[in-house]
Scaffold this active site. Structure first.
Site, PDB file in Angstrom:
ATOM      1  N   HIS A 299       0.813  -1.221   0.000  1.00  0.00           N
ATOM      2  CA  HIS A 299       0.000   0.000   0.000  1.00  0.00           C
ATOM      3  C   HIS A 299       0.846   1.271   0.000  1.00  0.00           C
ATOM      4  CE1 HIS A 299      -3.603  -2.306   0.464  1.00  0.00           C
ATOM      5  NE2 HIS A 299      -3.298  -2.731   1.678  1.00  0.00           N
TER       6      HIS A 299
ATOM      7  N   ASP B 285      -4.166 -12.888   3.911  1.00  0.00           N
ATOM      8  CA  ASP B 285      -5.375 -12.438   4.605  1.00  0.00           C
ATOM      9  C   ASP B 285      -6.656 -12.717   3.824  1.00  0.00           C
ATOM     10  OD1 ASP B 285      -4.458 -10.598   2.769  1.00  0.00           O
ATOM     11  OD2 ASP B 285      -4.461  -8.896   4.142  1.00  0.00           O
TER      12      ASP B 285
ATOM     13  N   HIS C  39      -6.344  -7.369  -0.152  1.00  0.00           N
ATOM     14  CA  HIS C  39      -6.466  -5.954  -0.503  1.00  0.00           C
ATOM     15  C   HIS C  39      -5.709  -5.664  -1.804  1.00  0.00           C
ATOM     16  CE1 HIS C  39      -6.538  -6.178   3.997  1.00  0.00           C
ATOM     17  NE2 HIS C  39      -7.604  -5.431   3.823  1.00  0.00           N
TER      18      HIS C  39
ATOM     19  N   ASP D  89      -2.856 -10.784  -2.080  1.00  0.00           N
ATOM     20  CA  ASP D  89      -3.407 -10.267  -0.835  1.00  0.00           C
ATOM     21  C   ASP D  89      -4.907 -10.007  -0.996  1.00  0.00           C
ATOM     22  OD1 ASP D  89      -2.041  -8.729   1.766  1.00  0.00           O
ATOM     23  OD2 ASP D  89      -3.933  -7.823   1.164  1.00  0.00           O
TER      24      ASP D  89
END
Length: 311
Positions: free
Chosen positions: A126, A248, A165, A163
């Site tokens: 990120h 995750d 995200h 991931d």
């Protein structure tokens, strides 16, 4: 085949408070699982160096790097955003995390390792050119990719991000015109709509983004890998594969709402191994991103590493 495990004690020194899911115990959970399963004895352990500033500025604005250093508190915490904090060891931790990916890149390209997993934190995907975000300070994978391109002269590098995200920071850095198109291809899936609410609005042509609804399971994800990712990756013929390995999306991880299990991570990893064998001389560097249920993280990361080591 020798698989490297790169880490450093400083990566466990970064902490953001006892309430924070991105905690030092994440690395311990992976190491414990490697020991319990017997995998540890088959890996080559390498201590991560600190990344030089000259490598960091390929991905990040110098002013941002200076701000991070200035913001390190002598004690307690300094908040960059509600989810991303600094402690007294955070700058060293971040440089070791990036340094692990750089060292792994050098060793894999140089033939000292066949492939590598970087058990590091803080995570990176990120982190934007000039902004920390989503637990991330430095974009470890983007730093490694640019090192492979500029220092080692590779012409085509692939990034795979699994991931839960979207890796918005990696996409922003690697979409830059001088790296896009012919030099970098990034493939990812991610839960959508979900933090950071990006990845679906007019991505660059070298970004293969696959948004998936909450509840998506391994059957759906494997279809994405086989029907969307792999045709583009085969066409691209990467000379090296970098992996943003977030765990995750596991069904036991409450930070997201996807439903993967260990066997799905094994499947994805094996598909990438096959791709790398055909086009990249087997060269893969993987680095830890998310994964916050400690048991699921340890099991999933160990499964990923087992396939990398072909054990």
């Amino acid at each position: 085949m020798n698989t490297g495990l790169l880490s450093h004690g400083a990566c466990a020194a970064h902490e953001m408070g006892s309430w924070h899911p991105e905690c030092p115990a994440r690395l311990a959970s992976i190491q414990d699982r490697l020991i319990v399963t017997g995998l540890a004895q088959h890996l080559e352990y390498i201590e991560a160096p600190e990344a030089p500033i000259s490598a960091l500025v390929r991905a990040h604005d110098p002013a941002y790097l200076e701000m991070l250093q200035r913001s390190i508190p002598a004690e307690g915490y300094h908040s960059l955003d509600p989810d991303t904090l600094l402690c007294s060891r955070s700058w060293e931790s971040a440089r070791r995390a990036a340094g692990a990916v750089l060292e792994a890149t050098d060793l894999v390209i140089g033939g000292g390792l066949h492939n590598a997993f970087c058990a590091v934190r803080p995570p990176g995907h990120h982190a934007r050119p000039g902004t920390a975000m989503g637990f991330c300070l430095l974009n470890n994978i983007a730093i490694g990719v640019l090192h492979a391109l500029e220092v080692h002269g590779l012409e085509r590098v692939a990034v795979v991000d699994f991931d839960v995200h979207h890796g918005n920071g990696t996409e922003e850095i690697l979409s830059a015109i001088e790296y896009g198109g012919e030099r970098v291809l990034m493939t990812s899936f991610f839960q959508h709509p979900f933090y950071p609410y990006s990845g679906t609005d007019h991505p660059q042509e070298n970004m293969v983004n696959v948004p998936l609804p909450a509840g998506s399971d391994g059957t759906r994800v494997r279809a994405v890998v086989d029907e969307i990712w792999m045709p583009r990756l085969e066409q691209f013929r990467p000379q090296m594969v970098f992996v943003s390995a977030g765990f995750d999306a596991h069904r036991e991880d409450d930070i997201g709402q996807m439903s993967l299990v260990e066997a799905d991570y094994a499947y994805i990893t094996q598909r990438l191994m096959d791709l790398a064998r055909r086009h990249s001389e087997g060269r893969i560097v993987s680095s830890l991103e998310g994964g916050y249920n400690l048991s699921a993280l340890g099991r999933s990361a160990a499964t990923h590493i087992r396939v990398l080591a072909q054990l």
